[in-house]
Design a protein around this motif. Sequence first.
Motif, PDB file in Angstrom:
ATOM      1  N   GLU A   1       0.830  -1.212   0.000  1.00  0.00           N
ATOM      2  CA  GLU A   1       0.000   0.000   0.000  1.00  0.00           C
ATOM      3  C   GLU A   1       0.864   1.261   0.000  1.00  0.00           C
ATOM      4  OE1 GLU A   1      -3.975  -1.540   2.361  1.00  0.00           O
ATOM      5  OE2 GLU A   1      -2.177  -1.055   3.528  1.00  0.00           O
ATOM      6  N   LEU A   2       1.959   1.244   0.760  1.00  0.00           N
ATOM      7  CA  LEU A   2       2.857   2.399   0.790  1.00  0.00           C
ATOM      8  C   LEU A   2       3.514   2.617  -0.568  1.00  0.00           C
ATOM      9  CD1 LEU A   2       4.090   4.652   2.525  1.00  0.00           C
ATOM     10  CD2 LEU A   2       5.932   3.063   3.120  1.00  0.00           C
ATOM     11  N   ILE A   3       3.899   1.551  -1.242  1.00  0.00           N
ATOM     12  CA  ILE A   3       4.488   1.658  -2.585  1.00  0.00           C
ATOM     13  C   ILE A   3       3.479   2.274  -3.550  1.00  0.00           C
ATOM     14  CG2 ILE A   3       5.278   0.300  -4.567  1.00  0.00           C
ATOM     15  CD1 ILE A   3       6.632  -1.592  -2.475  1.00  0.00           C
ATOM     16  N   THR A   4       2.224   1.808  -3.499  1.00  0.00           N
ATOM     17  CA  THR A   4       1.175   2.344  -4.362  1.00  0.00           C
ATOM     18  C   THR A   4       0.946   3.825  -4.068  1.00  0.00           C
ATOM     19  OG1 THR A   4       0.098   0.187  -4.502  1.00  0.00           O
ATOM     20  CG2 THR A   4      -1.253   2.110  -5.050  1.00  0.00           C
TER      21      THR A   4
ATOM     22  N   GLY B   1       1.552   6.986  -6.606  1.00  0.00           N
ATOM     23  CA  GLY B   1       0.461   7.921  -6.854  1.00  0.00           C
ATOM     24  C   GLY B   1       0.842   9.357  -6.529  1.00  0.00           C
ATOM     25  N   LEU B   2       1.585   9.558  -5.448  1.00  0.00           N
ATOM     26  CA  LEU B   2       2.004  10.912  -5.072  1.00  0.00           C
ATOM     27  C   LEU B   2       2.991  11.486  -6.066  1.00  0.00           C
ATOM     28  CD1 LEU B   2       2.417  10.499  -1.219  1.00  0.00           C
ATOM     29  CD2 LEU B   2       0.626  11.770  -2.422  1.00  0.00           C
ATOM     30  N   GLY B   3       3.768  10.632  -6.718  1.00  0.00           N
ATOM     31  CA  GLY B   3       4.735  11.091  -7.703  1.00  0.00           C
ATOM     32  C   GLY B   3       4.090  11.792  -8.877  1.00  0.00           C
TER      33      GLY B   3
END
Length: 72
Positions: free
Chosen positions: A59-62, A66-68
Amino acid sequence: MPDLKCEILETLVELPKSGKYHKELNLIKWGDNSPKYDLRGWSDDRSEMTKGITLSKEELITLKEGLGGIEL
């Protein structure tokens, strides 16, 4: 509800203080569960915490991906 023990294994990011609390992204072990990534507000001495969100590694990777794509 019994007290849930938490152990902060690693502090990844500490955000500037806003009011009584500052936010931290930590790797935390809650009780006997596997460590999770946790974002929430903490008092200076970590004796109090706010509600927060807990994320798995996936979830943190996703979220990071997404924030990028967000333009500020």
